[in-house]
Design a protein around this motif. Structure first.
Motif, PDB file in Angstrom:
ATOM      1  N   LEU A 241       0.822  -1.204   0.000  1.00 59.03           N
ATOM      2  CA  LEU A 241       0.000   0.000   0.000  1.00 59.03           C
ATOM      3  C   LEU A 241       0.858   1.256   0.000  1.00 59.03           C
ATOM      4  O   LEU A 241       0.572   2.227  -0.717  1.00 59.03           O
ATOM      5  N   LYS A 242       1.905   1.247   0.780  1.00 61.18           N
ATOM      6  CA  LYS A 242       2.789   2.409   0.876  1.00 61.18           C
ATOM      7  C   LYS A 242       3.606   2.592  -0.393  1.00 61.18           C
ATOM      8  O   LYS A 242       3.751   3.704  -0.905  1.00 61.18           O
ATOM      9  N   THR A 243       4.116   1.493  -0.944  1.00 64.69           N
ATOM     10  CA  THR A 243       5.001   1.571  -2.113  1.00 64.69           C
ATOM     11  C   THR A 243       4.261   2.029  -3.360  1.00 64.69           C
ATOM     12  O   THR A 243       4.787   2.811  -4.152  1.00 64.69           O
ATOM     13  N   TYR A 244       3.024   1.546  -3.532  1.00 63.24           N
ATOM     14  CA  TYR A 244       2.302   1.797  -4.781  1.00 63.24           C
ATOM     15  C   TYR A 244       1.065   2.668  -4.558  1.00 63.24           C
ATOM     16  O   TYR A 244       0.055   2.500  -5.234  1.00 63.24           O
ATOM     17  N   GLY A 245       1.185   3.623  -3.652  1.00 63.12           N
ATOM     18  CA  GLY A 245       0.055   4.438  -3.250  1.00 63.12           C
ATOM     19  C   GLY A 245      -0.802   4.988  -4.366  1.00 63.12           C
ATOM     20  O   GLY A 245      -2.018   4.853  -4.350  1.00 63.12           O
ATOM     21  N   LYS A 246      -0.201   5.634  -5.373  1.00 64.63           N
ATOM     22  CA  LYS A 246      -0.974   6.249  -6.447  1.00 64.63           C
ATOM     23  C   LYS A 246      -1.034   5.383  -7.700  1.00 64.63           C
ATOM     24  O   LYS A 246      -1.655   5.772  -8.684  1.00 64.63           O
ATOM     25  N   ASP A 247      -0.391   4.232  -7.648  1.00 66.86           N
ATOM     26  CA  ASP A 247      -0.308   3.378  -8.834  1.00 66.86           C
ATOM     27  C   ASP A 247      -1.237   2.177  -8.792  1.00 66.86           C
ATOM     28  O   ASP A 247      -1.588   1.627  -9.839  1.00 66.86           O
ATOM     29  N   MET A 248      -1.627   1.743  -7.598  1.00 70.27           N
ATOM     30  CA  MET A 248      -2.462   0.548  -7.493  1.00 70.27           C
ATOM     31  C   MET A 248      -3.412   0.640  -6.312  1.00 70.27           C
ATOM     32  O   MET A 248      -2.997   0.949  -5.190  1.00 70.27           O
ATOM     33  N   ILE A 249      -4.677   0.349  -6.571  1.00 71.86           N
ATOM     34  CA  ILE A 249      -5.672   0.193  -5.512  1.00 71.86           C
ATOM     35  C   ILE A 249      -5.615  -1.249  -5.023  1.00 71.86           C
ATOM     36  O   ILE A 249      -5.600  -2.187  -5.824  1.00 71.86           O
ATOM     37  N   VAL A 250      -5.566  -1.424  -3.725  1.00 75.37           N
ATOM     38  CA  VAL A 250      -5.487  -2.748  -3.106  1.00 75.37           C
ATOM     39  C   VAL A 250      -6.831  -3.043  -2.435  1.00 75.37           C
ATOM     40  O   VAL A 250      -7.239  -2.350  -1.500  1.00 75.37           O
ATOM     41  N   MET A 277      -8.566  -4.520  10.365  1.00 72.82           N
ATOM     42  CA  MET A 277      -8.263  -4.000   9.040  1.00 72.82           C
ATOM     43  C   MET A 277      -8.262  -2.480   9.013  1.00 72.82           C
ATOM     44  O   MET A 277      -7.419  -1.859   8.360  1.00 72.82           O
ATOM     45  N   ARG A 278      -9.204  -1.884   9.715  1.00 68.76           N
ATOM     46  CA  ARG A 278      -9.255  -0.415   9.751  1.00 68.76           C
ATOM     47  C   ARG A 278      -7.989   0.147  10.367  1.00 68.76           C
ATOM     48  O   ARG A 278      -7.404   1.123   9.856  1.00 68.76           O
ATOM     49  N   GLU A 279      -7.528  -0.487  11.445  1.00 72.75           N
ATOM     50  CA  GLU A 279      -6.320  -0.009  12.123  1.00 72.75           C
ATOM     51  C   GLU A 279      -5.073  -0.253  11.280  1.00 72.75           C
ATOM     52  O   GLU A 279      -4.190   0.607  11.196  1.00 72.75           O
ATOM     53  N   ALA A 280      -5.000  -1.419  10.629  1.00 72.04           N
ATOM     54  CA  ALA A 280      -3.787  -1.792   9.895  1.00 72.04           C
ATOM     55  C   ALA A 280      -3.666  -1.071   8.555  1.00 72.04           C
ATOM     56  O   ALA A 280      -2.569  -0.658   8.168  1.00 72.04           O
ATOM     57  N   TYR A 281      -4.774  -0.914   7.841  1.00 74.91           N
ATOM     58  CA  TYR A 281      -4.699  -0.441   6.457  1.00 74.91           C
ATOM     59  C   TYR A 281      -5.468   0.848   6.193  1.00 74.91           C
ATOM     60  O   TYR A 281      -5.334   1.425   5.102  1.00 74.91           O
ATOM     61  N   GLY A 282      -6.257   1.292   7.151  1.00 74.75           N
ATOM     62  CA  GLY A 282      -7.161   2.404   6.899  1.00 74.75           C
ATOM     63  C   GLY A 282      -6.501   3.747   6.676  1.00 74.75           C
ATOM     64  O   GLY A 282      -7.144   4.669   6.168  1.00 74.75           O
ATOM     65  N   SER A 283      -5.232   3.883   7.028  1.00 81.09           N
ATOM     66  CA  SER A 283      -4.561   5.167   6.815  1.00 81.09           C
ATOM     67  C   SER A 283      -4.093   5.342   5.374  1.00 81.09           C
ATOM     68  O   SER A 283      -3.676   6.438   4.990  1.00 81.09           O
ATOM     69  N   TYR A 284      -4.174   4.273   4.579  1.00 80.69           N
ATOM     70  CA  TYR A 284      -3.706   4.334   3.190  1.00 80.69           C
ATOM     71  C   TYR A 284      -4.868   4.678   2.258  1.00 80.69           C
ATOM     72  O   TYR A 284      -5.938   4.056   2.331  1.00 80.69           O
ATOM     73  N   ASN A 285      -4.633   5.628   1.398  1.00 85.80           N
ATOM     74  CA  ASN A 285      -5.695   6.143   0.552  1.00 85.80           C
ATOM     75  C   ASN A 285      -5.993   5.244  -0.650  1.00 85.80           C
ATOM     76  O   ASN A 285      -6.887   5.555  -1.439  1.00 85.80           O
ATOM     77  N   ASN A 286      -5.264   4.138  -0.786  1.00 80.34           N
ATOM     78  CA  ASN A 286      -5.485   3.214  -1.910  1.00 80.34           C
ATOM     79  C   ASN A 286      -6.000   1.855  -1.439  1.00 80.34           C
ATOM     80  O   ASN A 286      -5.861   0.856  -2.141  1.00 80.34           O
ATOM     81  N   PHE A 287      -6.643   1.821  -0.266  1.00 79.17           N
ATOM     82  CA  PHE A 287      -7.141   0.564   0.295  1.00 79.17           C
ATOM     83  C   PHE A 287      -8.661   0.501   0.265  1.00 79.17           C
ATOM     84  O   PHE A 287      -9.346   1.463   0.626  1.00 79.17           O
ATOM     85  N   ILE A 288      -9.195  -0.643  -0.165  1.00 79.45           N
ATOM     86  CA  ILE A 288     -10.622  -0.948  -0.114  1.00 79.45           C
ATOM     87  C   ILE A 288     -10.797  -2.229   0.690  1.00 79.45           C
ATOM     88  O   ILE A 288     -10.095  -3.221   0.455  1.00 79.45           O
ATOM     89  N   MET A 289     -11.727  -2.220   1.630  1.00 76.93           N
ATOM     90  CA  MET A 289     -11.949  -3.383   2.489  1.00 76.93           C
ATOM     91  C   MET A 289     -12.939  -4.356   1.852  1.00 76.93           C
ATOM     92  O   MET A 289     -13.996  -3.955   1.376  1.00 76.93           O
ATOM     93  N   THR A 290     -12.571  -5.639   1.867  1.00 74.15           N
ATOM     94  CA  THR A 290     -13.487  -6.699   1.445  1.00 74.15           C
ATOM     95  C   THR A 290     -13.474  -7.825   2.475  1.00 74.15           C
ATOM     96  O   THR A 290     -12.427  -8.422   2.719  1.00 74.15           O
ATOM     97  N   PRO A 291     -14.622  -8.137   3.080  1.00 78.15           N
ATOM     98  CA  PRO A 291     -14.678  -9.270   4.012  1.00 78.15           C
ATOM     99  C   PRO A 291     -14.778 -10.592   3.254  1.00 78.15           C
ATOM    100  O   PRO A 291     -15.369 -10.653   2.174  1.00 78.15           O
ATOM    101  N   VAL A 292     -14.190 -11.637   3.812  1.00 79.05           N
ATOM    102  CA  VAL A 292     -14.242 -12.972   3.196  1.00 79.05           C
ATOM    103  C   VAL A 292     -14.792 -13.940   4.248  1.00 79.05           C
ATOM    104  O   VAL A 292     -14.089 -14.310   5.187  1.00 79.05           O
ATOM    105  N   LEU A 293     -16.038 -14.324   4.067  1.00 79.57           N
ATOM    106  CA  LEU A 293     -16.691 -15.214   5.026  1.00 79.57           C
ATOM    107  C   LEU A 293     -17.237 -16.439   4.312  1.00 79.57           C
ATOM    108  O   LEU A 293     -17.770 -16.342   3.203  1.00 79.57           O
TER     109      LEU A 293
END
Length: 321
Positions: A241-250, A277-293
């Protein structure tokens, strides 16, 4: 902001006011391209491979191969006539439910380059072929890439999607099925051809790859892949997420191997994973959350699950920046 607005803000590298959840962002179109490659509910595909439906998904019938030697592919692989696949009949069914104003329009394409080889030959024969007969592998993959492009272009005229996502699970939970050098030599050139054809239509190319595929992410970005779907937590997601901030949505983040993904996971465990997930990845502007159940019927994203509304509600509470 709508899910559509959030997505395109992220794609442009702009700051958003919340961390999105994929469950409210997309219209997913699966029927047309599914008929071209892999029936979602099992049965014979247009190439003659029989798919067995399980509650976790469809798999090629075990032990039943179309051929075992990649050198024989021209004898057994007959690309179907696209006119015979019925795209024009199924597209209106999906399009009638599409919300183009508020959601991203996504065309899914299952069974990518590696997965199709494995569907024809089995995993063992496929991996052996990569080493013993790369020339025949290239010949097959070049022809199959042309087929994927033809399918995309036919579906594009019907759906006019914002994004095309091709599925190709090239990794296990421990790493790639092959060395990164082998993937680059044999698969990458043919993937590039597909990516280039999709982008030439003005469509965003997204890649679905499960497992620990982090060794290939730099190559994905190099190819112009702007979106990675089903990003699982065995990868170093924070670094990516940090390396590819503006290049890839994760898109992903859920610990799909942990207790929150067990069939009997409680609502409390699902909420705890949502907060992690919110705590670990939520500060990155290229992150979308998907639950897997998973539940007794299968993948909750396909069959529904009473825990999903709870997750969506919890995410709405904590996703504001």
């Amino acid at each position: 902001m709508t899910g559509r607005e959030l997505f395109f803000y992220m794609l442009e590298g702009k700051e958003t006011d919340q961390v999105p959840c994929s469950l409210t962002m997309y219209n997913n179109f699966i029927l047309a391209t599914g008929q071209a490659d892999q029936p979602w509910r099992g049965g014979m595909d247009p190439f003659g491979v029989n798919w067995i439906a399980t509650k976790e998904g469809c798999i090629p019938e075990p032990g039943r191969f179309l051929f075992e030697d990649i050198a024989d592919w021209k004898e057994y692989v007959h690309f179907p006539d696209l006119d015979s696949l019925g795209f024009e009949k199924v597209a209106p069914l999906e399009l009638s439910k599409a919300d183009r104003d508020n959601k991203v329009q996504v065309l899914f394409s299952v069974c990518g380059l590696f997965e199709r080889m494995a569907a024809f030959m089995g995993f063992e024969n496929t991996l052996i072929a990569l080493i013993e007969d790369p020339k025949s592998c290239h010949e097959f993959l070049d022809a199959f890439a042309d087929y994927k492009i033809a399918v995309f272009e036919r579906a594009y005229e019907l759906y006019h999607p914002d994004m095309y996502i091709m599925f190709d699970d090239i990794a296990t939970a421990r790493g790639l099925f092959m060395s990164i050098e082998t993937w680059r030599e044999i698969f990458k050139p043919h993937l590039k051809k597909i990516v280039d054809a999709v982008r030439a239509k003005g469509v965003i190319y997204g890649q679905h790859t499960c497992g620990k595929c982090e060794d290939a992410i730099a190559d994905y970005v190099e190819l112009g892949i702007r979106y990675w779907h089903s990003a699982q937590s065995m990868n170093d997601l924070e670094k990516i997420l940090k390396t590819y901030g503006k290049d890839m949505i994760v898109d992903g983040g859920w610990d799909s191997s942990g207790p929150a993904s067990y069939i009997g996971a409680t609502v409390e465990q699902a909420i705890a994973e949502t907060r992690r997930m919110r705590e670990a990845y939520g500060s990155y502007n290229n992150f979308i959350m998907t639950p897997v159940l998973l539940n007794e019927k299968g993948n909750s994203l396909l069959v529904g699950d009473e825990r999903l509304p709870v997750i969506i509600e919890e995410w709405a509470k904590i996703s504001k920046r």
